[in-house]
Design an enzyme around this catalytic site. Sequence first.
Site, PDB file in Angstrom:
ATOM      1  N   ASP A   1       0.860  -1.176   0.000  1.00 38.26           N
ATOM      2  CA  ASP A   1       0.000   0.000   0.000  1.00 38.26           C
ATOM      3  C   ASP A   1       0.895   1.224   0.000  1.00 38.26           C
ATOM      4  OD1 ASP A   1      -2.341   1.811   0.506  1.00 38.26           O
ATOM      5  OD2 ASP A   1      -3.319  -0.118   0.873  1.00 38.26           O
TER       6      ASP A   1
ATOM      7  N   HIS B   1      -2.388   3.374  -4.755  1.00 38.91           N
ATOM      8  CA  HIS B   1      -1.789   2.891  -3.496  1.00 38.91           C
ATOM      9  C   HIS B   1      -0.345   2.442  -3.757  1.00 38.91           C
ATOM     10  CE1 HIS B   1      -5.368   3.305  -1.072  1.00 38.91           C
ATOM     11  NE2 HIS B   1      -6.080   2.664  -1.978  1.00 38.91           N
TER      12      HIS B   1
ATOM     13  N   GLU C   1      -9.460   3.081  -5.542  1.00 37.03           N
ATOM     14  CA  GLU C   1      -9.077   4.431  -5.108  1.00 37.03           C
ATOM     15  C   GLU C   1      -7.890   4.992  -5.890  1.00 37.03           C
ATOM     16  OE1 GLU C   1     -10.617   4.218  -0.492  1.00 37.03           O
ATOM     17  OE2 GLU C   1      -8.572   3.569  -0.903  1.00 37.03           O
TER      18      GLU C   1
ATOM     19  N   TYR D   1     -16.584  -4.343   7.142  1.00 36.58           N
ATOM     20  CA  TYR D   1     -15.325  -3.639   7.359  1.00 36.58           C
ATOM     21  C   TYR D   1     -15.050  -3.620   8.856  1.00 36.58           C
ATOM     22  CZ  TYR D   1     -13.790  -2.015   2.806  1.00 36.58           C
ATOM     23  OH  TYR D   1     -13.266  -1.968   1.537  1.00 36.58           O
TER      24      TYR D   1
ATOM     25  N   GLU E   1      -5.272   0.640   9.768  1.00 36.01           N
ATOM     26  CA  GLU E   1      -4.728   1.985   9.984  1.00 36.01           C
ATOM     27  C   GLU E   1      -4.790   2.374  11.457  1.00 36.01           C
ATOM     28  OE1 GLU E   1      -6.886   1.218   7.556  1.00 36.01           O
ATOM     29  OE2 GLU E   1      -6.647   2.521   5.798  1.00 36.01           O
TER      30      GLU E   1
END
Length: 708
Positions: A208, A282, A346, A437, A488
């Site tokens: 990432d 990423h 993304e 998630y 994260e």
Amino acid sequence: MDQTAAAKRTVIGLLAALMLAGCGDSPKSPSRASALVSVIPAPSKIEQRAGEFVLDDETRLEFGDGVEGERLGGYLIDLVQRTHGGGLNAGAGEVGNNPGAKAIRFELSADGSGGERYSLVSSPERVVISAGDSRGLFYGAVTLWQLMSKRDGGLVLPVVTIEDSPRFSWRGLMLDSARHYQPPEFIRKFIDVMALHKFNVLHWHLTDDQAWRLEIKKYPRLTEVGAWRVPAGAAPAADIDPGTGKPRLYGGFYSQEEVREIVAYAKDRNITIVPEIDMPGHASAAIAAYPQLAVIDRPSTQVPADWGVYPNLFNVEESTFQFLQDVLAEVIALFPSEYIHVGGDEAVKDQWKASARVQARMRELGLKDEHEMQSYFIKRMETFLSSQGRRLIGWDEILEGGLPPKATVMSWRGIDGAVAAATAGHDTVLSPQPTLYFDRRPVDLPTLPGRASVVTTEEVYAFDPVPAALNEEQRKHILGVQANIWVEHIRTLERVELMTFPRAAALAEVAWSPVKDWASFSARLPAQLERYRALDVRYAEALPPRSLDPFRRSSHELALCSDKIRLSLEDDAPVTGDRAVFLVDILDPCWVFKDADLSKVQSLVAAVGQVPFNFQIGDAVKQIPLPPPATAAGELEVRIGDCKGERIAVLPLAPAVGNHAVTTLPPAQITPREGKHDLCFTFTRKSIDPTWVIDSIALQTTTAAATE
């Protein structure tokens, strides 16, 4: 039965060790009746009859023709040892020494039925587990272990007939090892616990923006540079490594030898590891290691520490495609999985739009826009993977601009991606936020960082992975379901487990069992929690409700003024040891103390922290208010009624500026007022970094002040 050990590959086990001293019922154990049938995930069909199978010192453990007895027996022996304090002493005796003894037998089905299906039939004299292949026998062994209950220092099994097979072929968890590195021993433990839930896919997120974790021999800088970063914040910046004289680097990576061992370990537990190598977005860590991969001319050569979505994409030169194919070639050699995950999510196209070279390449290739450029990019990777006998899977953004012909879609932005993929004839895996998630907290626990919203075990259990919009033929493209543990805000190994379990148990039942029954699952869950305790697996439990202190509130007990990006956010200090956790909306750091009784309040004490604003959120950053400060350090302002009401106190932040952790500010005097009032707390500041946050607010009454 053929009595020769060679023909039958039979392992004789004396089970006397299961009759252990001190093995009686724990005070927290489920009742005997519920423990007998507390299997998770629930079997497809189970019939219980009167009676029980009692394990004693004459019980034999047997394996029939073709059964990998050494592997399966060793696994079951170890599992019983770890959870019940003793084990199966395999290899004691010869077949036929006591033909009348009780036996637990594993055998391959004569009909040759394969897959993960198994049957388990027990009587007071015998337990027989049969399946078409080793996967079914393994799951039968897991069910056998779950059926065991303690009584009088030993173990008993119910008399049951079970016919069982999974609902879906893809039953997965994704573990993000890019944002925070987890050591190999933890990965193996995580795989162990997955297997006990009959999960069969570990989607391993290895690259990432914030790190590249997988050793690639041809490109060593990917881990030499890309696996390490300085964490965000003033505290890590001040943590100087005496060996380099620079801030200490944080990270780690998995050597190819470690990966081979982990892949083999997972295979022995019927788990396939699907690696993820992100592209075209990423990509910051890879670009820091090899700047020639970038679109822009002067990319950073430092691995970044912000969370969120960076604009950095791989360029679209042939040399970059060759680099990625070289990387994937080594990935394929390490991971025998059918699928290779390439991310695809993304990918902000701003750099591609601004690059003359990318625009020229698009014209050369006849592509009308950047979405078609991404589609071309993914199709190139799909063609390469297909040539190697593998299949490409990516997040649902790979639908944009056109999907490669054999690609599989993992739908995370709700279920729409799965519907679109299945409608177009593509296989799909359901993995939607927010329900699946698991960076959303399972309970409102003040010490648990993560997305502030709560997704409960019951909400996970209620998820239906078969969208109503699909017809019967289209539903055949649904491979299964997966929950994602993005880390994260999950820095520690303990928290990874807390965020995963027991919600993973609920998902396991959704993925495996044909019928869902929340009341039944809830009744079986206490036995599962007891298994977690035996295996030293942390799990989340809701705290009992408690009344709010009328004069003191933590940030988690205060109300937030908005609901934009709400986080339960961990402090960056101290570098080692426990850290405070703050509830904050990073787009609007503002808190309300509801219904404060000010009639006897004389002063207010605030404990505050400062956290780095390490969030890549694009133009949303412009929404963050910056009330002008009256002093260089800024202030905490207190207003009554609402956030535009009368300012009744100002607490200068100067005493906290030099402290990276929580600081209790000097008290601010408050004039008592009759009745209850809302108090609004906001910070004045010159910039968004650092973000000032509240740890707690205490209202001091005249009585309390007099006693101090």
